[in-house]
Design an enzyme around this catalytic site. Structure first.
Site, short mmCIF file in Angstrom:
data_model
loop_
_atom_site.label_atom_id
_atom_site.label_comp_id
_atom_site.label_asym_id
_atom_site.label_seq_id
_atom_site.Cartn_x
_atom_site.Cartn_y
_atom_site.Cartn_z
N ALA A 95 0.87 -1.19 0.00
CA ALA A 95 0.00 0.00 0.00
C ALA A 95 0.91 1.24 0.00
O ALA A 95 0.80 2.13 0.85
CB ALA A 95 -0.97 0.00 1.17
N LEU A 96 1.80 1.24 -0.96
CA LEU A 96 2.89 2.23 -0.97
C LEU A 96 2.39 3.62 -1.31
O LEU A 96 1.42 3.79 -2.06
CB LEU A 96 3.96 1.78 -1.97
N HIS A 97 3.07 4.62 -0.77
CA HIS A 97 2.69 6.02 -0.98
C HIS A 97 3.98 6.86 -1.03
O HIS A 97 5.09 6.32 -0.96
CB HIS A 97 1.75 6.49 0.12
N GLY A 135 5.44 8.54 1.11
CA GLY A 135 6.33 8.34 2.26
C GLY A 135 7.33 7.23 1.94
O GLY A 135 8.54 7.38 2.14
N HIS A 136 6.82 6.12 1.41
CA HIS A 136 7.72 5.03 1.03
C HIS A 136 8.67 5.49 -0.08
O HIS A 136 9.84 5.12 -0.10
CB HIS A 136 6.93 3.83 0.51
N GLY A 138 10.67 4.56 8.17
CA GLY A 138 10.15 5.92 8.39
C GLY A 138 10.12 6.28 9.87
O GLY A 138 9.91 5.42 10.72
N LYS A 173 7.87 7.98 11.17
CA LYS A 173 6.48 8.02 11.65
C LYS A 173 6.28 6.92 12.70
O LYS A 173 5.61 7.12 13.69
CB LYS A 173 5.49 7.82 10.51
N SER A 217 0.46 7.48 5.50
CA SER A 217 0.40 6.13 6.05
C SER A 217 -0.44 5.27 5.13
O SER A 217 -1.40 5.77 4.51
CB SER A 217 -0.27 6.18 7.43
#
Ligand code: PAF
Length: 286
Positions: A34-36, A38-39, A150, A152, A188
């Site tokens: 579920a990459l976004h 941030g990744h 990350g 986070k 996230s």
């Protein structure tokens, strides 16, 4: 991008990638998909620091203490592959549960010296054992020079660093800054489970943290800061699971905040669990 599915395939792919440059540096980005963006910031950092960038996508059953959470965890493999390819990932590791845990999920012992007892450790019992187990496994399978995570997941990053040290793994654990949406929401994979309206309203989380932490030196007591942050959620659709004001190294709750501390927060929006954190060093006046 080469796709590999188990240990022998990843070893073969690394061997091939190293033929022209035997001392090539390998960077690994372990993910649950579920990459976004941030990744992708981790991929970018790894590309800047390493020669071969490997990303793993594996939803690790061993780290979910809630079966519903595992069942509903977003899975977007088709888009993940495209995103990785477009961002220059060299090798994708996409293993089955059997490839990661050939002997099944066996008991795993590690003494994290208390780093795992508060915060996520309290609310997700067994979670960090599962995280350490899978990350150790990936670090052993790939043997990267650097591995990227990350910030986070503040507690996770500290724990993975500790695990790598305890296990004597020859890898540098690199933490990357939190990526935020324009409205301040920390990116996230779980944000995909929010409606557009909820995602918009979730700007409240970073706003509440900022309001609670700005000028904290005037009233640095844990309770005072916590109360200010809590006030930010009054009459909202978000329910607070925990707010912890902790020392950056020990992860122990402090009575008085200083520039070596961080606020970690988890809130629920409906059933979706959202994590965030901010460091007092970013709010210090000098
Ligand atoms: O942060 C995550 O996505 C996971 O906990 C990790 C580090 C990939 C282990 O499964």
């Amino acid at each position: 991008m080469i796709i590999t599915r188990n240990q022998s395939e990843i070893i073969a792919a690394i061997k091939t990638a190293k033929t022209e440059k035997p001392d090539a540096l390998i960077g690994l980005i372990p993910t649950m998909g579920a990459l976004h963006e941030g990744h992708m910031s981790l991929v970018e950092l790894a590309k800047n620091q390493c020669d071969i960038v490997i990303c793993s996508v594996f939803v690790n059953p061993a780290q979910f203490n809630n079966p519903d959470d595992l069942a509903t965890y977003p899975r977007t493999l088709f888009d993940d592959k495209k995103l990785l390819e477009n961002n220059g990932c060299d090798i994708l590791l996409l293993p089955t549960v059997e490839a990661v845990y050939p002997d099944g999920i066996l008991p795993y012992e590690i003494n994290l010296e208390g780093l795992d007892t508060g915060m996520e450790g309290t609310f997700r019992p067994g979670h960090f054992t599962g995280v350490c187990m899978v990350v150790q496994r990936f670090l052993e399978m790939v043997a990267p020079d650097k591995a990227y995570f990350g910030k986070k997941d503040f507690q996770q990053l500290a724990i993975i660093g500790k695990m790598a040290a305890i296990r004597n793994l020859a890898v540098e654990i690199v933490g990357a800054p939190i990526k935020r949406a324009e409205n301040g929401l920390a990116l996230s994979s779980r944000n995909a489970l929010l409606t557009d309206q909820q995602r918009e309203n979730a700007s409240l989380i970073s706003l509440a943290l900022k309001n609670g932490m700005t000028n904290y030196e005037l009233q640095p007591e844990n309770e005072a800061i916590r109360a200010k942050i809590e006030a930010g959620f009054a009459n909202s659709e978000f329910t607070i699971e925990y707010i912890a004001i902790v020392n950056n190294i020990s992860l122990k709750e402090v009575a008085i905040a200083d520039e070596n501390c961080t606020v970690c927060i988890v809130v629920f929006c409906g059933k979706v669990r959202l994590l965030d954190n901010m460091q007092f060093a970013d709010f210090a006046s000098v």
